[in-house]
Design an enzyme around this catalytic site. Structure first.
Site, mmCIF file in Angstrom:
data_model
loop_
_atom_site.group_PDB
_atom_site.id
_atom_site.type_symbol
_atom_site.label_atom_id
_atom_site.label_comp_id
_atom_site.label_asym_id
_atom_site.label_seq_id
_atom_site.Cartn_x
_atom_site.Cartn_y
_atom_site.Cartn_z
ATOM 1 N N LYS A 131 0.847 -1.018 -0.086
ATOM 2 C CA LYS A 131 -0.114 -0.053 -0.003
ATOM 3 C C LYS A 131 0.891 1.235 0.107
ATOM 4 O O LYS A 131 1.803 1.301 0.819
ATOM 5 C CB LYS A 131 -0.972 0.090 1.272
ATOM 6 C CG LYS A 131 -2.184 -0.649 1.086
ATOM 7 C CD LYS A 131 -3.013 -0.331 2.220
ATOM 8 C CE LYS A 131 -4.205 -1.189 2.104
ATOM 9 N NZ LYS A 131 -5.175 -0.867 3.547
ATOM 10 N N LYS A 215 1.829 -10.378 8.475
ATOM 11 C CA LYS A 215 1.021 -9.484 7.919
ATOM 12 C C LYS A 215 1.283 -9.789 6.288
ATOM 13 O O LYS A 215 0.174 -9.735 5.594
ATOM 14 C CB LYS A 215 1.876 -8.105 8.108
ATOM 15 C CG LYS A 215 1.062 -6.931 7.166
ATOM 16 C CD LYS A 215 1.331 -5.580 7.349
ATOM 17 C CE LYS A 215 0.578 -4.726 6.167
ATOM 18 N NZ LYS A 215 0.852 -3.349 6.386
ATOM 19 N N ASN A 233 -6.730 -3.242 9.524
ATOM 20 C CA ASN A 233 -7.593 -1.966 9.836
ATOM 21 C C ASN A 233 -7.965 -1.612 11.407
ATOM 22 O O ASN A 233 -8.618 -0.760 11.637
ATOM 23 C CB ASN A 233 -8.753 -1.321 8.951
ATOM 24 C CG ASN A 233 -8.227 -1.357 7.444
ATOM 25 O OD1 ASN A 233 -7.174 -0.804 7.278
ATOM 26 N ND2 ASN A 233 -8.992 -1.778 6.561
#
Ligand code: ADP
Ligand code: ZN
Length: 343
Positions: A131, A215, A233
């Protein structure tokens, strides 16, 4: 190189070099083929590292994660003569990763990127998953892409100069990972302490590696965030909102956001109060805040600009129990009521 892992994503394989030294970068890429984009503080502390490389120094801090910085970086790349074969290597924390990932995805329609994270948060979170992006005014990460780097190189020596607050920021994301996916890691963190990890390099390195794998696996299972990846999130909906309104660091805002999300979980998933108290204790143990006197109305207003919102609903991450996150679609009107009842 020793201790290296590969993670395969939809369009790219990312090679992760754990336990390396910055100087190993030359073994991965020729000096003439790369431009290093370096955080200004990292540049001034480690300036001798960069002799012989082409460099662009990036202003430090979230306030510079704006289009004007992208324009400056692109002008510098043109001046340097960077072309499609040039690799852009980001050296710094999450801000640099975001900027370099974004520039790398648009410069000449995309060039290779690599990261050398220098903050704990960068190492366990920001440089993983592809990201990137910039803020637009106060609205965080409004523009950006998801695009994997070619490699990530870990030199834990950079952490020697990391300011205290940046350590706790990194632990906020580590604790987040434990909450949503890894109950054992939660217990492990409970059994040790902030100072233990700062002083015990071997344990810290293993902890960083564990978080990278955790992750990466989540991202591999859902690279473009249609489901599972949303778990990451946790604490970020309210967290980002607090961060935007106040001069408070990302990790600290997320810490408060996680406490809020667990209070909401008590009502929506039946999470036990003892579990929420355990989380609060753990956050305090790692020098993180658990409450803040914030303006709830403003929080709610800000959530209306959250990317996780779709129509009148928002994807909100709750805890079922410690180590198990779940994603709920909640009507904004219901979330508003839940936030008004907080604290
Ligand atoms: P994050 O990784 O938390 O997103 P930033 O990219 O905003 O963080 O970096 C946080 C701060 O830490 C910045 O002021 C940056 O200049 C500084 N910084 C980054 N790496 C180091 C380091 N290894 N030593 C000292 N300061 C650093
Ligand atoms: Zn975060």
């Amino acid at each position: 190189m020793k201790n290296c892992k590969e993670f395969v994503f939809s369009e790219k394989k990312v090679t992760v070099y754990f336990d390396s030294l910055f100087f190993d970068l030359e073994k991965i890429i020729k000096k003439g083929d790369a431009v290093l984009l370096i955080d200004e503080n990292v540049y001034s502390i480690y300036s001798t590292f960069f002799i012989g490389w082409k460099t662009i120094v990036i202003n430090s801090g979230e306030n510079f994660k704006q289009q004007s910085t992208i324009d400056e970086v692109i002008s510098s790349l043109i001046k340097i003569g960077a072309d499609k074969t040039t690799s852009l290597i980001g050296i710094g924390g999450g801000v640099v990763t975001d900027i370099v990932g974004y520039v790398g995805s648009i410069y000449m329609r995309g060039v290779n990127t690599g990261f050398v994270p220098t903050t704990l948060l960068g190492m366990v979170d920001a440089c993983i998953g592809g990201k990137n992006g910039i803020d637009v005014g106060i609205y965080k990460n409004m523009i950006g892409t998801i695009r994997q780097p070619a490699f990530i190189l870990y030199d834990y020596g950079f952490l020697d100069s990391l300011p205290e607050i940046e350590w706790s920021n990194g632990f906020a994301e580590i604790i987040k990972h434990a909450c949503i996916k890894d109950q054992e890691m939660f217990q492990y963190l409970e059994s040790l302490s902030f100072n233990y990890f700062r002083e015990n390099k071997i344990a810290l390195q293993a902890l960083i590696e564990r978080n990278v794998v955790l992750k990466s696996k989540i991202v591999q299972s859902d690279e473009f965030e249609t489901g599972e990846r949303k778990l990451l999130n946790f604490g970020h909906t309210i967290g980002h909102s607090i961060e935007r309104m106040n001069e408070i660091s990302h990790g600290h805002a997320v810490s408060i956001g996680m406490v809020c999300a667990t209070i909401i979980s008590e009502q929506l998933t039946g999470l036990k109060k003892t579990e929420r108290l355990r989380l609060e204790d753990l956050l305090k143990k790692y020098s993180l805040p658990v409450c803040f006197d914030f303006d709830k109305e403003k929080i709610i207003q800000n959530i209306n600009f959250d990317k996780k919102k779709s129509g009148d609903d928002i994807s909100f991450v709750l805890l079922n129990k410690i180590g198990k996150g779940q994603i709920n679609k909640i009507a904004l009107s219901e979330l508003t009521q839940l936030i008004l009842q907080l604290f």
